[in-house]
Write a protein that holds these residues in place. Structure first.
Motif, PDB file in Angstrom:
ATOM      1  N   GLU A 122     -13.958  13.327 -47.221  1.00 50.82           N
ATOM      2  CA  GLU A 122     -13.502  14.599 -46.642  1.00 50.82           C
ATOM      3  C   GLU A 122     -13.011  14.416 -45.201  1.00 50.82           C
ATOM      4  OE1 GLU A 122     -13.176  17.642 -48.151  1.00 50.82           O
ATOM      5  OE2 GLU A 122     -13.592  16.525 -49.968  1.00 50.82           O
ATOM      6  N   VAL A 123     -13.718  13.607 -44.424  1.00 49.64           N
ATOM      7  CA  VAL A 123     -13.323  13.368 -43.034  1.00 49.64           C
ATOM      8  C   VAL A 123     -11.990  12.637 -42.982  1.00 49.64           C
ATOM      9  CG1 VAL A 123     -13.913  12.055 -40.944  1.00 49.64           C
ATOM     10  CG2 VAL A 123     -15.659  13.460 -42.082  1.00 49.64           C
ATOM     11  N   LEU A 124     -11.814  11.627 -43.832  1.00 49.50           N
ATOM     12  CA  LEU A 124     -10.546  10.889 -43.848  1.00 49.50           C
ATOM     13  C   LEU A 124      -9.387  11.806 -44.249  1.00 49.50           C
ATOM     14  CD1 LEU A 124     -11.678   7.480 -45.375  1.00 49.50           C
ATOM     15  CD2 LEU A 124     -11.053   7.957 -43.000  1.00 49.50           C
ATOM     16  N   SER A 126     -10.724  14.942 -39.130  1.00 46.81           N
ATOM     17  CA  SER A 126     -11.575  15.566 -38.119  1.00 46.81           C
ATOM     18  C   SER A 126     -12.991  15.688 -38.679  1.00 46.81           C
ATOM     19  CB  SER A 126     -11.056  16.948 -37.740  1.00 46.81           C
ATOM     20  OG  SER A 126     -11.389  17.904 -38.711  1.00 46.81           O
ATOM     21  N   ALA A 127     -13.897  16.133 -37.828  1.00 48.84           N
ATOM     22  CA  ALA A 127     -15.270  16.383 -38.257  1.00 48.84           C
ATOM     23  C   ALA A 127     -15.428  17.817 -38.750  1.00 48.84           C
ATOM     24  CB  ALA A 127     -16.240  16.118 -37.107  1.00 48.84           C
ATOM     25  N   ASN A 128     -14.346  18.561 -38.800  1.00 47.23           N
ATOM     26  CA  ASN A 128     -14.375  19.944 -39.236  1.00 47.23           C
ATOM     27  C   ASN A 128     -14.211  20.014 -40.756  1.00 47.23           C
ATOM     28  OD1 ASN A 128     -14.464  22.715 -39.138  1.00 47.23           O
ATOM     29  ND2 ASN A 128     -12.314  22.944 -38.578  1.00 47.23           N
ATOM     30  N   VAL A 129     -15.277  19.637 -41.461  1.00 47.24           N
ATOM     31  CA  VAL A 129     -15.280  19.669 -42.924  1.00 47.24           C
ATOM     32  C   VAL A 129     -16.546  20.385 -43.384  1.00 47.24           C
ATOM     33  CG1 VAL A 129     -13.945  17.534 -43.152  1.00 47.24           C
ATOM     34  CG2 VAL A 129     -16.434  17.428 -43.147  1.00 47.24           C
ATOM     35  N   LYS A 130     -16.543  20.831 -44.619  1.00 47.41           N
ATOM     36  CA  LYS A 130     -17.714  21.486 -45.189  1.00 47.41           C
ATOM     37  C   LYS A 130     -18.772  20.436 -45.501  1.00 47.41           C
ATOM     38  CE  LYS A 130     -15.317  25.327 -47.336  1.00 47.41           C
ATOM     39  NZ  LYS A 130     -14.996  26.001 -48.599  1.00 47.41           N
ATOM     40  N   GLY A 131     -20.027  20.840 -45.342  1.00 45.92           N
ATOM     41  CA  GLY A 131     -21.131  19.964 -45.711  1.00 45.92           C
ATOM     42  C   GLY A 131     -21.248  19.870 -47.215  1.00 45.92           C
ATOM     43  N   THR A 152     -28.474  16.078 -44.089  1.00 52.21           N
ATOM     44  CA  THR A 152     -27.654  14.870 -44.072  1.00 52.21           C
ATOM     45  C   THR A 152     -26.253  15.190 -43.580  1.00 52.21           C
ATOM     46  OG1 THR A 152     -28.918  13.865 -45.874  1.00 52.21           O
ATOM     47  CG2 THR A 152     -26.687  13.036 -45.526  1.00 52.21           C
ATOM     48  N   SER A 153     -25.653  16.229 -44.104  1.00 47.65           N
ATOM     49  CA  SER A 153     -24.299  16.625 -43.696  1.00 47.65           C
ATOM     50  C   SER A 153     -24.245  16.964 -42.221  1.00 47.65           C
ATOM     51  CB  SER A 153     -23.823  17.829 -44.514  1.00 47.65           C
ATOM     52  OG  SER A 153     -23.721  17.515 -45.879  1.00 47.65           O
ATOM     53  N   LEU A 177     -22.102  14.750 -39.511  1.00 42.54           N
ATOM     54  CA  LEU A 177     -20.964  15.349 -38.811  1.00 42.54           C
ATOM     55  C   LEU A 177     -21.200  15.449 -37.302  1.00 42.54           C
ATOM     56  CD1 LEU A 177     -20.006  18.037 -41.479  1.00 42.54           C
ATOM     57  CD2 LEU A 177     -18.868  15.848 -41.007  1.00 42.54           C
ATOM     58  N   GLN A 178     -22.444  15.649 -36.873  1.00 45.12           N
ATOM     59  CA  GLN A 178     -22.743  15.652 -35.440  1.00 45.12           C
ATOM     60  C   GLN A 178     -22.524  14.265 -34.837  1.00 45.12           C
ATOM     61  OE1 GLN A 178     -26.550  17.341 -34.294  1.00 45.12           O
ATOM     62  NE2 GLN A 178     -26.367  18.897 -35.892  1.00 45.12           N
ATOM     63  N   SER A 179     -22.991  13.234 -35.531  1.00 43.29           N
ATOM     64  CA  SER A 179     -22.797  11.868 -35.043  1.00 43.29           C
ATOM     65  C   SER A 179     -21.310  11.523 -35.026  1.00 43.29           C
ATOM     66  CB  SER A 179     -23.564  10.877 -35.931  1.00 43.29           C
ATOM     67  OG  SER A 179     -23.404   9.555 -35.459  1.00 43.29           O
ATOM     68  N   LEU A 180     -20.593  11.928 -36.063  1.00 36.40           N
ATOM     69  CA  LEU A 180     -19.152  11.694 -36.117  1.00 36.40           C
ATOM     70  C   LEU A 180     -18.443  12.375 -34.954  1.00 36.40           C
ATOM     71  CD1 LEU A 180     -16.545  10.720 -37.526  1.00 36.40           C
ATOM     72  CD2 LEU A 180     -16.595  12.873 -38.795  1.00 36.40           C
TER      73      LEU A 180
END
Length: 160
Positions: free
Chosen positions: A125-127, A131-136, A143-144, A148-151
């Protein structure tokens, strides 16, 4: 209602069993901490993370600066209820080209299963979104969120 919950749990386990496994019990890059570039012990940095600003014009003819750095950037380690999460991101020519899980939740067998299931989905999803603006991932809230915070911290380090 209990039968529906049990059915959902069995369905979730079935999905997880069909996915490729990621060893979530180890930190794959060694201790990185809050470093902005990914390094391996005893080796030179994986990539130079020096921003190289370029200028271009937008549709209105205004100069736009693209200051995103190319290289591999480790995100901060994010503590979740089920263990720490940490990812690194590789950026090349202003595009996210790779996202690698450095550490996944490993509190117990179930959290490892959830991470093994969710990490490849989040990566994809990120690729796609760049961006890091994706749904968990449903059923993998912690985990999601940690992923996404680390990303996002890695992307911030890169100026992306």
């Amino acid at each position: 209602m209990a039968a529906a919950a049990a059915s959902l749990a069995v369905m979730g386990i079935g999905l997880e069993l069909g996915m490729g496994q990621i060893n979530a019990t180890q930190n794959l890059a060694g201790p990185v901490g809050n470093a902005t570039t990914l390094t391996t012990s005893g080796a030179a940095p994986a990539a130079t993370a020096t921003p190289t600003p370029t200028s271009s014009a937008d549709a209105g003819g205004t100069a736009v600066s693209d200051a995103a750095a190319s290289g591999t950037f480790a995100g901060s380690s994010v503590q979740t209820r089920f263990g720490n999460m940490q990812v690194s991101v590789t950026i090349d020519a202003g595009a996210i080209t790779e996202v690698t899980a450095l550490q996944l939740t490993n509190h117990d067998g179930r959290s490892v299963q959830i991470s093994n299931y969710a990490a490849p989905i989040l990566r994809s999803e990120v690729l796609s979104a760049q961006s890091a603006n994706v749904k968990g991932v449903s059923g993998a809230t912690y985990t999601s969120s940690g992923y996404l915070q680390s990303l996002q911290s890695a992307l911030d380090s890169a100026g992306f």
